[in-house]
Design a protein around this motif. Structure first.
Motif, PDB file in Angstrom:
ATOM      1  N   SER A 243     -12.786  23.594-107.093  1.00 56.26           N
ATOM      2  CA  SER A 243     -14.421  24.171-107.025  1.00 56.26           C
ATOM      3  C   SER A 243     -14.532  24.376-105.620  1.00 56.26           C
ATOM      4  O   SER A 243     -15.060  25.357-105.001  1.00 56.26           O
ATOM      5  CB  SER A 243     -15.188  23.146-107.714  1.00 56.26           C
ATOM      6  N   TRP A 244     -14.114  23.425-104.431  1.00 56.05           N
ATOM      7  CA  TRP A 244     -14.355  23.452-103.319  1.00 56.05           C
ATOM      8  C   TRP A 244     -13.766  24.561-102.769  1.00 56.05           C
ATOM      9  O   TRP A 244     -14.047  25.557-102.014  1.00 56.05           O
ATOM     10  CB  TRP A 244     -13.934  22.325-102.607  1.00 56.05           C
ATOM     11  N   THR A 245     -12.394  24.930-103.188  1.00 51.64           N
ATOM     12  CA  THR A 245     -11.469  25.945-102.791  1.00 51.64           C
ATOM     13  C   THR A 245     -12.086  27.398-102.975  1.00 51.64           C
ATOM     14  O   THR A 245     -12.148  28.278-102.059  1.00 51.64           O
ATOM     15  CB  THR A 245      -9.948  25.876-103.141  1.00 51.64           C
ATOM     16  N   LEU A 246     -12.440  27.556-104.401  1.00 45.40           N
ATOM     17  CA  LEU A 246     -13.131  28.791-104.877  1.00 45.40           C
ATOM     18  C   LEU A 246     -14.543  29.060-104.269  1.00 45.40           C
ATOM     19  O   LEU A 246     -14.689  30.101-103.891  1.00 45.40           O
ATOM     20  CB  LEU A 246     -13.101  28.741-106.416  1.00 45.40           C
ATOM     21  N   ALA A 247     -15.012  27.821-104.060  1.00 42.01           N
ATOM     22  CA  ALA A 247     -16.419  28.028-103.421  1.00 42.01           C
ATOM     23  C   ALA A 247     -16.556  28.772-102.089  1.00 42.01           C
ATOM     24  O   ALA A 247     -17.037  29.603-101.563  1.00 42.01           O
ATOM     25  CB  ALA A 247     -17.400  26.948-103.445  1.00 42.01           C
ATOM     26  N   SER A 248     -15.501  28.421-101.388  1.00 36.49           N
ATOM     27  CA  SER A 248     -15.159  28.687-100.007  1.00 36.49           C
ATOM     28  C   SER A 248     -14.603  30.272-100.089  1.00 36.49           C
ATOM     29  O   SER A 248     -15.181  31.136 -99.367  1.00 36.49           O
ATOM     30  CB  SER A 248     -14.336  27.886 -99.211  1.00 36.49           C
ATOM     31  N   LEU A 249     -13.493  30.371-100.821  1.00 31.21           N
ATOM     32  CA  LEU A 249     -13.044  31.601-100.878  1.00 31.21           C
ATOM     33  C   LEU A 249     -14.025  32.678-101.538  1.00 31.21           C
ATOM     34  O   LEU A 249     -14.024  34.062-100.962  1.00 31.21           O
ATOM     35  CB  LEU A 249     -11.756  31.513-101.776  1.00 31.21           C
ATOM     36  N   GLY A 250     -15.042  32.415-102.324  1.00 33.08           N
ATOM     37  CA  GLY A 250     -15.840  33.490-102.705  1.00 33.08           C
ATOM     38  C   GLY A 250     -16.747  34.081-101.931  1.00 33.08           C
ATOM     39  O   GLY A 250     -17.387  34.900-101.810  1.00 33.08           O
ATOM     40  N   VAL A 251     -17.053  33.288-100.642  1.00 32.36           N
ATOM     41  CA  VAL A 251     -17.789  33.761 -99.666  1.00 32.36           C
ATOM     42  C   VAL A 251     -17.189  35.137 -98.858  1.00 32.36           C
ATOM     43  O   VAL A 251     -17.568  36.111 -98.600  1.00 32.36           O
ATOM     44  CB  VAL A 251     -18.147  32.674 -98.804  1.00 32.36           C
ATOM     45  N   TYR A 252     -15.943  34.405 -98.804  1.00 33.90           N
ATOM     46  CA  TYR A 252     -15.026  35.626 -97.801  1.00 33.90           C
ATOM     47  C   TYR A 252     -14.254  36.866 -98.762  1.00 33.90           C
ATOM     48  O   TYR A 252     -13.840  37.964 -98.313  1.00 33.90           O
ATOM     49  CB  TYR A 252     -13.958  34.829 -96.878  1.00 33.90           C
ATOM     50  N   LEU A 253     -14.074  36.530 -99.836  1.00 33.79           N
ATOM     51  CA  LEU A 253     -13.564  37.401-100.785  1.00 33.79           C
ATOM     52  C   LEU A 253     -14.386  37.520-102.034  1.00 33.79           C
ATOM     53  O   LEU A 253     -14.456  36.792-103.098  1.00 33.79           O
ATOM     54  CB  LEU A 253     -11.828  37.054-101.178  1.00 33.79           C
ATOM     55  N   ARG A 254     -15.172  38.614-102.125  1.00 30.80           N
ATOM     56  CA  ARG A 254     -16.219  38.665-103.306  1.00 30.80           C
ATOM     57  C   ARG A 254     -15.355  38.994-104.670  1.00 30.80           C
ATOM     58  O   ARG A 254     -16.077  38.892-105.779  1.00 30.80           O
ATOM     59  CB  ARG A 254     -17.006  39.819-103.065  1.00 30.80           C
ATOM     60  N   ASP A 255     -14.238  39.341-104.590  1.00 25.95           N
ATOM     61  CA  ASP A 255     -13.461  39.569-105.842  1.00 25.95           C
ATOM     62  C   ASP A 255     -12.935  38.531-106.564  1.00 25.95           C
ATOM     63  O   ASP A 255     -12.239  38.282-107.502  1.00 25.95           O
ATOM     64  CB  ASP A 255     -12.181  40.481-105.539  1.00 25.95           C
ATOM     65  N   VAL A 256     -12.959  37.222-106.023  1.00 23.68           N
ATOM     66  CA  VAL A 256     -12.378  36.185-106.597  1.00 23.68           C
ATOM     67  C   VAL A 256     -13.163  35.672-107.844  1.00 23.68           C
ATOM     68  O   VAL A 256     -12.434  35.201-108.835  1.00 23.68           O
ATOM     69  CB  VAL A 256     -12.710  34.763-105.523  1.00 23.68           C
ATOM     70  N   SER A 257     -14.569  35.787-108.014  1.00 22.96           N
ATOM     71  CA  SER A 257     -15.001  35.651-109.253  1.00 22.96           C
ATOM     72  C   SER A 257     -14.283  36.492-110.532  1.00 22.96           C
ATOM     73  O   SER A 257     -14.245  35.898-111.683  1.00 22.96           O
ATOM     74  CB  SER A 257     -16.467  35.843-109.351  1.00 22.96           C
ATOM     75  N   GLN A 258     -13.858  37.671-110.277  1.00 22.82           N
ATOM     76  CA  GLN A 258     -13.218  38.461-111.231  1.00 22.82           C
ATOM     77  C   GLN A 258     -11.942  37.996-111.537  1.00 22.82           C
ATOM     78  O   GLN A 258     -11.548  37.876-112.719  1.00 22.82           O
ATOM     79  CB  GLN A 258     -13.198  40.086-110.632  1.00 22.82           C
ATOM     80  N   PHE A 259     -11.308  37.614-110.411  1.00 21.90           N
ATOM     81  CA  PHE A 259     -10.028  36.945-110.565  1.00 21.90           C
ATOM     82  C   PHE A 259      -9.867  35.684-111.247  1.00 21.90           C
ATOM     83  O   PHE A 259      -9.133  35.716-112.300  1.00 21.90           O
ATOM     84  CB  PHE A 259      -9.249  36.788-109.116  1.00 21.90           C
ATOM     85  N   VAL A 260     -11.077  35.005-111.241  1.00 23.31           N
ATOM     86  CA  VAL A 260     -11.164  33.509-111.774  1.00 23.31           C
ATOM     87  C   VAL A 260     -11.503  33.803-113.310  1.00 23.31           C
ATOM     88  O   VAL A 260     -10.820  32.948-114.055  1.00 23.31           O
ATOM     89  CB  VAL A 260     -12.179  32.776-111.102  1.00 23.31           C
ATOM     90  N   SER A 261     -12.088  34.863-113.620  1.00 21.54           N
ATOM     91  CA  SER A 261     -12.587  34.902-115.055  1.00 21.54           C
ATOM     92  C   SER A 261     -11.195  35.467-115.858  1.00 21.54           C
ATOM     93  O   SER A 261     -11.316  34.955-116.978  1.00 21.54           O
ATOM     94  CB  SER A 261     -13.572  36.264-114.930  1.00 21.54           C
ATOM     95  N   VAL A 262     -10.511  36.320-115.131  1.00 19.56           N
ATOM     96  CA  VAL A 262      -8.930  36.586-115.726  1.00 19.56           C
ATOM     97  C   VAL A 262      -8.303  35.280-116.087  1.00 19.56           C
ATOM     98  O   VAL A 262      -7.549  35.016-117.073  1.00 19.56           O
ATOM     99  CB  VAL A 262      -8.461  37.873-115.219  1.00 19.56           C
TER     100      VAL A 262
END
Length: 272
Positions: free
Chosen positions: A171-190
């Motif tokens: 969660s800490w990793t994704l929370a940070s990545l999500g700020v810089y890469l907005r596509d992360v949430s779509q990738f995580v969903s898959v």
């Protein structure tokens, strides 16, 4: 520029120092989810009850599925499956929300001196609330169909500890990545959907050919799911050697995730 410590001790100190704030935010998150609905927070109870009834009907009546070939129980499959889903749902709820945690709390980043590192704890606390409700439903169902649960259920907090640490690290990793890469949430969903079918939720590990079972064991959710089932349904204590390795790996991931978050948080305000 402010320096943020990446020490594991800092993660513990931050959690303890802000425990009251975390508790308040968790309550707000849980209550806010059901605000405006007629039944309110009662939905957190009826949802798992409804799902358990559906699983029981579909797998025991329609498919006549059995987890073990030698078992005649019609509800065993549903309860074993539901136990696996409880673990997966805890993971899924936290991970799916992680990439947008900072983006959905912009005011905390720009206007207020706020301990951003606690936001994943808030999501985890909210998810754990629903997990506890689901576990209570599971235990009541077990009591009705099979009698008193095994005393090994008391080990559940111990079994969940490495899972929680793993979730926090990711969660800490994704929370940070999500700020810089907005596509992360779509990738995580898959990835979350893929993980659901690559985890032994709807089938036992033994159902796979032996050459593929080792790949399933690479999945970090497999150990958590299998251990949860072992203590809840089968009344067995997990292999402590494997469990110790799992704990060490989970703590390592938690620290790496926290360190990454602390190292990258300096740029949040600039990017947002």
């Amino acid at each position: 520029m402010q320096h943020y410590s990446i020490s594991p001790n800092e993660a513990i100190v931050s959690f303890w120092k802000n425990r009251n704030l975390i508790s308040t935010l968790v309550q707000r998150d849980v209550i806010g989810r059901y605000r405006g609905s007629v039944m309110g927070i009662l939905w957190s109870f009826f949802n798992p009850v409804f799902m358990l009834l559906v699983y029981t009907f579909v797998f025991s009546v329609v498919f006549k599925a059995k987890w073990n070939a030698g078992s005649d129980s019609k509800t065993e499959f549903a309860l074993v499956l539901f136990a696996g889903l409880i673990v997966f749902n805890l993971f899924s709820e936290c991970i799916s929300r992680a990439p947008t945690l900072i983006l959905s709390n912009v005011n905390y980043v720009k206007k207020v001196v706020f301990p951003l590192e606690i936001l994943p704890w808030v999501v985890l606390g909210s998810a754990l609330f629903h997990t506890v409700i689901s576990l209570l439903v599971w235990l009541v169902a077990y009591l009705i169909f099979f009698g008193m649960p095994n005393l090994t259920v008391l080990l559940l907090p111990l079994i969940f500890f490495p899972l929680i640490m793993f979730i926090m690290g990711v969660s800490w990793t994704l929370a940070s990545l999500g700020v810089y890469l907005r596509d992360v949430s779509q990738f995580v969903s898959v990835i979350t959907t893929v993980l659901m079918f690559l985890s032994p939720i709807f089938y036992p590990i033994g159902a796979l050919p032996e050459q593929y079972q080792k790949f399933l064991l690479i999945n970090p959710l497999t150990t958590a799911i299998e251990n949860t089932r072992a203590i809840l349904f089968w009344g067995k204590v997990p292999d402590m050697g494997i469990f110790a390795i799992y704990v060490f790996g989970a703590l390592t991931i938690a620290w790496l995730g926290f360190a990454w978050f602390q190292k990258t948080r300096k740029g949040f305000a600039d990017v947002i």
